[in-house]
Motif scaffolding. Structure first.
Motif, PDB file in Angstrom:
ATOM      1  N   SER A 138       0.835  -1.212   0.000  1.00  0.00           N
ATOM      2  CA  SER A 138       0.000   0.000   0.000  1.00  0.00           C
ATOM      3  C   SER A 138       0.860   1.248   0.000  1.00  0.00           C
ATOM      4  O   SER A 138       0.571   2.227  -0.706  1.00  0.00           O
ATOM      5  CB  SER A 138      -0.929   0.001   1.215  1.00  0.00           C
ATOM      6  OG  SER A 138      -1.835  -1.087   1.165  1.00  0.00           O
ATOM      7  N   LYS A 141      -7.670   5.711   2.267  1.00  0.00           N
ATOM      8  CA  LYS A 141      -6.351   5.082   2.360  1.00  0.00           C
ATOM      9  C   LYS A 141      -5.245   6.053   1.955  1.00  0.00           C
ATOM     10  O   LYS A 141      -4.187   6.113   2.607  1.00  0.00           O
ATOM     11  CB  LYS A 141      -6.303   3.828   1.475  1.00  0.00           C
ATOM     12  CG  LYS A 141      -4.923   3.159   1.486  1.00  0.00           C
ATOM     13  CD  LYS A 141      -4.905   1.903   0.632  1.00  0.00           C
ATOM     14  CE  LYS A 141      -5.669   0.784   1.309  1.00  0.00           C
ATOM     15  NZ  LYS A 141      -5.497  -0.517   0.603  1.00  0.00           N
ATOM     16  N   ASN A 175     -11.497  -3.179   8.593  1.00  0.00           N
ATOM     17  CA  ASN A 175     -10.769  -1.980   8.212  1.00  0.00           C
ATOM     18  C   ASN A 175      -9.772  -1.577   9.294  1.00  0.00           C
ATOM     19  O   ASN A 175      -8.663  -1.126   8.991  1.00  0.00           O
ATOM     20  CB  ASN A 175     -11.740  -0.821   7.953  1.00  0.00           C
ATOM     21  CG  ASN A 175     -12.335  -0.866   6.551  1.00  0.00           C
ATOM     22  OD1 ASN A 175     -11.617  -1.096   5.582  1.00  0.00           O
ATOM     23  ND2 ASN A 175     -13.644  -0.647   6.454  1.00  0.00           N
ATOM     24  N   HIS A 217      -6.758  -3.699   9.027  1.00  0.00           N
ATOM     25  CA  HIS A 217      -5.989  -3.383   7.825  1.00  0.00           C
ATOM     26  C   HIS A 217      -5.145  -2.128   8.022  1.00  0.00           C
ATOM     27  O   HIS A 217      -3.941  -2.128   7.738  1.00  0.00           O
ATOM     28  CB  HIS A 217      -6.935  -3.187   6.633  1.00  0.00           C
ATOM     29  CG  HIS A 217      -6.259  -2.726   5.388  1.00  0.00           C
ATOM     30  ND1 HIS A 217      -5.302  -3.466   4.729  1.00  0.00           N
ATOM     31  CD2 HIS A 217      -6.394  -1.557   4.673  1.00  0.00           C
ATOM     32  CE1 HIS A 217      -4.873  -2.802   3.661  1.00  0.00           C
ATOM     33  NE2 HIS A 217      -5.519  -1.644   3.612  1.00  0.00           N
ATOM     34  N   TYR A 218      -5.762  -1.062   8.523  1.00  0.00           N
ATOM     35  CA  TYR A 218      -5.040   0.208   8.645  1.00  0.00           C
ATOM     36  C   TYR A 218      -4.075   0.217   9.826  1.00  0.00           C
ATOM     37  O   TYR A 218      -2.993   0.800   9.724  1.00  0.00           O
ATOM     38  CB  TYR A 218      -6.037   1.365   8.763  1.00  0.00           C
ATOM     39  CG  TYR A 218      -6.736   1.662   7.460  1.00  0.00           C
ATOM     40  CD1 TYR A 218      -6.055   2.250   6.408  1.00  0.00           C
ATOM     41  CD2 TYR A 218      -8.082   1.347   7.273  1.00  0.00           C
ATOM     42  CE1 TYR A 218      -6.689   2.515   5.198  1.00  0.00           C
ATOM     43  CE2 TYR A 218      -8.731   1.613   6.074  1.00  0.00           C
ATOM     44  CZ  TYR A 218      -8.019   2.200   5.036  1.00  0.00           C
ATOM     45  OH  TYR A 218      -8.636   2.454   3.832  1.00  0.00           O
TER      46      TYR A 218
END
Length: 563
Positions: free
Chosen positions: A172, A279, A370, A373-374
């Motif tokens: 990412s 993101k 989420n 993930h972050y």
């Protein structure tokens, strides 16, 4: 130029009228001889300043405009005032960049100035294998002949490698920097787009001033543009991200214009979509935080007067800040991202919502929230990566010599002062300390620490540099000569090779596309005069003329009155 000087200087005009009518000083050979004479006098001053002191050599290599590999050599030593100085010595053309060729080039330069390799107390290079190789690099070849020439890997180069490692921490973040490059390129691809970006920024600032969101002030809200990040200086990415954060609306405006009026399809529409997603905003704020922590250290490492003891403390401070960010920085970062997204109209996703694992097909059915993930896959991964790299690249704690030198730190009333560790340095550098010195150094260190704690003048010393200068000012370097010798050894250890890199900037100024056939000797002379221009300005013209006159007999000589 000669005619102009003659018209404005009666002494020069008189000298030419009486004996130098045919000596117009514009011959190429004459110009080169003058440059050689100037460089000779500058080098003479440097060598007198160096005297018989121990020194540290800084070396780097770079190509010039005519695609020649040039090796720059600088010396670092402590002068009579207790100040650390770095002097440019030579620019040497090397046809081969192997460690053996670089060693031969260095030895020839030392021989030219009648310097012995035994006087080296250190060597500083970047991380290239031909330089720092443990078995066959330049540093190893010099260590084999002089075991006291401690190798120090450039701190700025190490920090560069640390910052570069962030981009490979997760996919990412890698994609994020690819988009940043495309955004800067798309918004600055032409003069028209650049003007549109500046106009949009100007209108945005006026609107925010009218609404009271920002205030007026001298030097505030100056015109700027999206800075293009450099390939070799990742600190420049911090500037790029700051500009994008400040010019967010203006960049979107230009991208919209490009997509609307472009005659061919562009990436502008896709870049707008990427910018206006959570993101992208999250990684932008995370990178601003991480690069902001390392950016201050990067700037400080460029200073000439920074010593190894202070550099080690600054690195420890950065490590501590990163550890704090790892432990308790998530909440503040997430709140900051939320505020940014709300202000820019970017939707904030539900952190409890399930999303597919990045890099896996939806058909596999593997999902994470989420929040996971972050926080776990981006935040913790990036912070852990930079922490691990900092520990790996800056692991001086295991270096006995640097650990001992850190005991000279005068802060907090010499709280780190350790007599045994400092006395051990005399054994390590036994070539600089006689048997008698090694037998008495502990007693001198004990007396020294009692003396400086009792005198108020030493309480203002904040680092080893100020301690050395205070000892010279109070003549204590004569009272405690062994202690001062240890301080000198600590000060000459460099932090970075930034000074050599600045010399390469001068190289690009002197040798340009229009002046790309300068021979190596002339190039070296011009480099010495330009890089050490403060010394050059202080020279007496008479000394330069005498050196020039003594080089060879000429048909005409400058009149005595002119000299």
């Amino acid at each position: 130029m000669v005619d102009w000087v003659k018209s404005n200087n009666e002494q020069v005009r008189d000298a030419f009228d009486r004996g130098a009518k045919d000596c117009i000083m514009i011959s190429g050979d004459i110009q080169k001889a003058f440059a050689t004479s100037c460089a000779h006098e500058v080098t003479k001053v440097i060598m007198e300043e160096l005297g018989d002191r121990q020194l540290f050599v800084l070396i780097d290599e770079s190509r010039d405009i005519s695609v020649k590999e040039q090796m720059a050599v600088m010396f670092r030593f402590v002068n009579d005032k207790g100040e650390v100085v770095e002097r440019f010595l030579a620019l040497h053309h090397v046809k081969d960049t192997t460690s053996e060729a670089l060693k031969d080039a260095l030895y020839s330069i030392l021989d030219r100035h009648m310097l012995s390799i035994s006087r080296l107390r250190g060597q500083g290079y970047d991380g290239a294998s031909n330089m720092r190789g443990e078995f066959n690099g330049l540093q190893r070849k010099i260590l084999d002949e002089n075991p006291y020439a401690l190798y120090v890997h450039c701190y700025a180069h190490r920090l560069q490698l640390v910052v570069v490692s962030i981009t490979s921490s997760c996919s990412s973040i890698y994609d994020f920097f690819e988009y940043i490059s495309l955004i800067v390129t798309t918004t600055s691809a032409s003069c028209k787009r650049m003007d549109a970006l500046k106009e949009a920024q100007h209108n945005d600032i006026l609107g925010r001033l009218e609404s009271g969101e920002i205030s007026k002030g001298r030097g505030l809200h100056q015109q700027s543009s999206l800075a293009r990040a450099g390939d070799t200086r990742w600190g420049s990415h911090h500037t790029t991200l700051i500009r994008l954060d400040q010019m967010w609306s203006s960049a979107l405006n230009v991208l919209s214009t490009v997509d609307g009026v472009g005659r061919v399809q562009s990436q502008a529409a896709g870049l707008i979509e990427k910018m206006e997603c959570f993101k992208f905003a999250f990684i932008l704020k995370l990178m601003l935080k991480l690069l902001g922590i390392t950016n201050e250290l990067s700037k400080i490492l460029q200073r000439k007067d920074l010593n190894i003891v202070n550099a080690m403390k600054l690195v420890d401070d950065v490590k501590a800040r990163l550890a704090t960010l790892r432990e308790s920085g998530w909440d503040d970062l997430f709140v900051n991202v939320q505020k940014f997204c709300i202000a820019k109209g970017i939707p904030v996703p539900n952190m409890d919502e399930e999303i597919p694992v990045r890099g896996r097909s939806r058909l596999e059915g593997r999902t994470v929230t989420n929040l996971h993930h972050y926080r776990a896959e981006i935040f913790y991964v990036a912070v852990d990566k930079i922490c691990v790299e900092m520990d790996h690249r800056f692991s001086e704690g295991s270096n006995i010599v640097l650990n001992c030198f850190s005991c000279l730190d005068p802060k907090n009333s010499f709280s780190k002062f350790d007599v045994d560790k400092l006395a051990r340095l005399a054994d390590i550098y036994h070539a600089d300390f006689s048997n008698e010195d090694r037998g008495t150094i502990k007693e001198q260190l004990e007396t020294f620490i009692v003396h400086v704690k009792r005198h108020v003048s030493f309480s203002t010393c904040g680092d080893v540099q100020s301690l050395a200068m205070k000892m010279v000012q109070t003549d204590k370097h004569f009272v405690f000569p062994l202690v001062y010798k240890l301080i000198e050894l600590a000060l000459i250890l460099p932090v970075s090779t930034a000074s050599v890199e600045r010399a390469f900037s001068a190289m690009k100024i002197i040798k340009t596309k229009l002046r790309n056939k300068i021979n190596d000797k002339w190039f070296n002379d011009l480099m010495i005069c330009y890089t050490e221009r403060e010394i050059f300005k202080s020279l007496d013209d008479v000394d330069i003329i005498r050196t020039f006159t003594a080089k060879r007999s000429r048909k005409g000589h400058l009149p005595p009155n002119f000299m």
